[in-house]
Scaffold this motif. Structure first.
Motif, PDB file in Angstrom:
ATOM      1  N   TRP A   1      73.791  24.258  77.510  1.00  0.00           N
ATOM      2  CA  TRP A   1      74.080  25.605  77.155  1.00  0.00           C
ATOM      3  C   TRP A   1      75.488  25.867  77.180  1.00  0.00           C
ATOM      4  CZ3 TRP A   1      70.437  28.326  75.042  1.00  0.00           C
ATOM      5  CH2 TRP A   1      69.083  28.065  75.502  1.00  0.00           C
TER       6      TRP A   1
ATOM      7  N   LYS B   1      81.706  30.445  84.250  1.00  0.00           N
ATOM      8  CA  LYS B   1      80.905  30.171  85.397  1.00  0.00           C
ATOM      9  C   LYS B   1      79.835  31.145  85.942  1.00  0.00           C
ATOM     10  CE  LYS B   1      82.106  28.040  89.855  1.00  0.00           C
ATOM     11  NZ  LYS B   1      83.010  27.617  90.939  1.00  0.00           N
ATOM     12  N   ASP B   2      80.333  32.467  85.626  1.00  0.00           N
ATOM     13  CA  ASP B   2      79.526  33.518  86.143  1.00  0.00           C
ATOM     14  C   ASP B   2      78.028  33.491  85.062  1.00  0.00           C
ATOM     15  OD1 ASP B   2      78.286  36.243  87.196  1.00  0.00           O
ATOM     16  OD2 ASP B   2      78.926  36.864  85.258  1.00  0.00           O
TER      17      ASP B   2
ATOM     18  N   GLY C   1      76.836  30.785  83.987  1.00  0.00           N
ATOM     19  CA  GLY C   1      76.193  29.551  84.042  1.00  0.00           C
ATOM     20  C   GLY C   1      76.127  28.578  83.131  1.00  0.00           C
TER      21      GLY C   1
ATOM     22  N   SER D   1      76.998  25.169  80.999  1.00  0.00           N
ATOM     23  CA  SER D   1      77.549  23.783  81.526  1.00  0.00           C
ATOM     24  C   SER D   1      78.620  23.137  80.555  1.00  0.00           C
ATOM     25  CB  SER D   1      76.241  22.792  81.463  1.00  0.00           C
ATOM     26  OG  SER D   1      75.595  22.682  80.278  1.00  0.00           O
TER      27      SER D   1
ATOM     28  N   ILE E   1      82.172  22.933  84.265  1.00  0.00           N
ATOM     29  CA  ILE E   1      81.946  23.283  82.889  1.00  0.00           C
ATOM     30  C   ILE E   1      82.692  22.089  82.117  1.00  0.00           C
ATOM     31  CG2 ILE E   1      82.450  24.716  81.059  1.00  0.00           C
ATOM     32  CD1 ILE E   1      82.688  27.097  83.125  1.00  0.00           C
TER      33      ILE E   1
ATOM     34  N   ARG F   1      72.962  35.253  80.062  1.00  0.00           N
ATOM     35  CA  ARG F   1      72.858  34.486  81.485  1.00  0.00           C
ATOM     36  C   ARG F   1      71.391  34.359  81.600  1.00  0.00           C
ATOM     37  NH1 ARG F   1      74.365  38.684  84.263  1.00  0.00           N
ATOM     38  NH2 ARG F   1      76.788  38.188  84.181  1.00  0.00           N
ATOM     39  N   GLN F   2      70.372  35.192  81.436  1.00  0.00           N
ATOM     40  CA  GLN F   2      69.197  34.908  81.872  1.00  0.00           C
ATOM     41  C   GLN F   2      68.365  33.542  81.162  1.00  0.00           C
ATOM     42  OE1 GLN F   2      66.341  37.187  83.271  1.00  0.00           O
ATOM     43  NE2 GLN F   2      64.806  35.935  82.810  1.00  0.00           N
TER      44      GLN F   2
ATOM     45  N   VAL G   1      70.246  30.993  80.126  1.00  0.00           N
ATOM     46  CA  VAL G   1      70.837  30.025  80.361  1.00  0.00           C
ATOM     47  C   VAL G   1      70.536  29.655  81.739  1.00  0.00           C
ATOM     48  CG1 VAL G   1      73.322  29.094  81.461  1.00  0.00           C
ATOM     49  CG2 VAL G   1      73.075  30.328  79.150  1.00  0.00           C
ATOM     50  N   GLN G   2      70.215  30.411  82.530  1.00  0.00           N
ATOM     51  CA  GLN G   2      69.787  30.412  84.168  1.00  0.00           C
ATOM     52  C   GLN G   2      68.354  29.916  84.067  1.00  0.00           C
ATOM     53  OE1 GLN G   2      71.650  33.108  86.666  1.00  0.00           O
ATOM     54  NE2 GLN G   2      73.716  32.378  86.057  1.00  0.00           N
ATOM     55  N   SER G   3      67.475  30.397  83.357  1.00  0.00           N
ATOM     56  CA  SER G   3      66.194  29.995  83.336  1.00  0.00           C
ATOM     57  C   SER G   3      65.694  28.812  82.333  1.00  0.00           C
ATOM     58  CB  SER G   3      65.167  31.303  82.919  1.00  0.00           C
ATOM     59  OG  SER G   3      65.375  31.589  81.622  1.00  0.00           O
TER      60      SER G   3
END
Ligand code: PNW
Length: 469
Positions: A14, A72-73, A75, A77, A117, A461-462, A464-466
């Motif tokens: 991502w 970074k916040d 998430g 890569s 990253i 963000r959701q 990327v993180q899930s």
């Protein structure tokens, strides 16, 4: 925000994407040379947004630590960025390396890696050193190729210990069309309007192939990275699929838009047969406007990309428009790209949301180009300046990611990563600052260039993180 049901592989990359001229600013700082975009914007006669330039842009030359903190916040890569050639080699004719420019990119690369990253780096995202345009003839001259190779060599040598993902060219199809066939982009020449883009793309594709071989032979054994090319490609749908003329027009569209690159690189080292015949039959006898590759060139071009970098934004319905009597490029095309009134439209006049086009295009890339690894290196949507509440962008992203997930899970397309265009609002070429692609908003009237999240930040963000949409 509810977690979605369409999933992505656990090792999926991502990312977010930007480009040097569009974000860095610092146009004359630390020994940077002039680029064709510096003079194109300062002259302004061909700019839609007069007075807009990349002189300061997002000031990422100074504010890159803030950009990295945003990523970074989120998430992500990976970060897709580009290098400004005139920052690294301000005067390619003398060839001297500007150590301050190299030091800047070392700082950015090291800060990215510290944040966990991976940098994914484009060598050429359109900011050509001005002297190469003025003294060598730009991409219209094959004399530019050794200068590009020298630049690529410096970048692999200086950054390749840490950069493992390289893109030679961003969207040659677009910068050639907009800068050499039309006068929308620098260098604003339009002198290939009648001949067509062919001599220019012939130079660019050979520069790409040679840079690929340079990396492959000189650097890959020790650096162990990957290198490829990124193309912009609309899906093209025959307007009336039962009309053979529209089906043929659609194939011409695909071959003229990207076949000049995909066929040599991913198929057989050469241009598509239909295209060779069509253009030669429409040129002076024995002097096709489409150049011919030597056997040696075909050999180094074939297979010269480790992945397919795809920038997908939109789709066109292609209708046949018989213009065979018209000489030159227009007659070569004999098609018209249309849109459907039901497609949601962005602020950019060319950008309509057609998520199913992405899935169809990915299937075609899989079938026609040898089932390559694919990275979506750009995908995104424009809203008006200052808008923070951006449900239309969220809907665009959600629907495109849903189709992407189906292409991966159901159609078995080998898509390895996705880079959202763009992390931050930035300089949108001849449209300047009138159209905003960022998920972070920037106030360009404030010297501090503050970054403010739009609603789409929480959405991305959701995802990327899930790993789900
Ligand atoms: C790409 N079109 O350009 C570029 O890679 C980016 O630098 C740019 O900011 C982004 O997409 C958004 O425009 C394109 O007319 C320019 O189809 C024009 C088109 C597509 C892509």
């Amino acid at each position: 925000m509810a977690e979605g049901t369409h999933s992505f592989p656990s090792d999926f990359v991502w990312g977010t994407a930007t480009a040097s001229y569009q974000i860095e600013g610092a146009w004359d700082q630390d020994g940077k040379g002039l680029s064709i975009w510096d003079v194109f914007t300062h002259d302004a006669s061909l700019m839609q947004d007069k007075g807009a330039s990349g002189d300061v842009a997002c000031d990422s030359y100074n504010k890159y630590p803030e950009d990295i903190a945003l990523m970074k916040d989120l998430g992500v890569s990976s970060y897709r960025m580009s290098l400004a050639w005139p920052r690294i080699i301000p005067d390619p004719i003398s060839g001297e390396v500007n150590e301050k420019g190299v030091a800047f990119y070392n700082r950015v690369i090291d800060a990215l890696l510290d944040a966990g990253i991976e940098p994914s780096v484009t060598l050429y995202h359109w900011d050509l050193p001005l002297v190469l345009e003025e003294k060598v003839g730009g991409w219209a001259s094959e004399d530019i190729i050794p200068y590009f190779l020298k630049y690529a060599d410096v970048c692999f040598d200086r950054f390749g210990d840490r950069v493992k993902f390289w893109i030679t060219f961003n969207e040659p199809d677009i910068f050639i069309d907009h800068g050499y066939v039309l006068d929308w982009h620098a260098p604003g020449r339009a002198d290939f309007k009648d001949i067509g883009p062919y001599p220019v793309s012939f130079n660019v594709v050979r520069a790409h192939g040679k840079a690929y071989r340079l990396y492959d032979e000189k650097y890959r054994p020790t650096q162990k990275g990957r290198i490829g090319i990124t193309l912009n490609c609309d899906w093209s749908q025959p307007k009336d699929p039962s009309n053979p003329a529209d089906v043929e027009a659609r194939l011409r569209y695909f071959q003229i838009k990207i076949g000049l690159f995909t066929n040599p690189i991913f198929v057989n080292g050469d241009y598509p047969e239909e295209l060779k015949e069509r253009i030669s039959s429409r040129s002076e006898p024995g002097k096709s406007r489409l150049p011919t590759f030597t056997e040696e060139e075909k050999a180094y071009l074939k297979g010269s990309s480790d992945f397919f970098g795809l920038n997908y934004y939109t789709t066109r319905l292609v209708a046949s428009k018989p213009m065979e009597d018209t000489p030159g490029y227009l007659g070569d095309k004999s098609y018209e790209g249309q849109t459907d009134p039901s497609w949601p439209r962005a602020v950019s006049n060319w950008l309509y949301s057609v998520p199913w086009g992405l899935r169809k295009l990915l299937g075609t890339i899989k079938n026609d180009f040898g089932d390559p690894d694919i990275y979506i290196t750009e995908n995104g949507f424009t809203t008006q300046p200052g808008v923070l509440h951006d449900p239309d962008r969220i809907q665009y992203l959600r629907e495109h990611l849903t189709e992407l997930s189906k292409a991966i899970n159901e159609d078995k397309c080998r898509v390895r990563g996705y880079y959202l265009w763009s992390l931050i609002d930035n300089f949108e070429w001849h449209q300047g600052y009138k159209e905003r692609f960022g998920i972070y908003s920037i106030d360009f009237s404030d010297p501090a260039r503050p970054r403010t999240p739009k609603d789409s930040v929480a959405f991305y963000r959701q995802v990327v993180q899930s790993g789900k949409v």
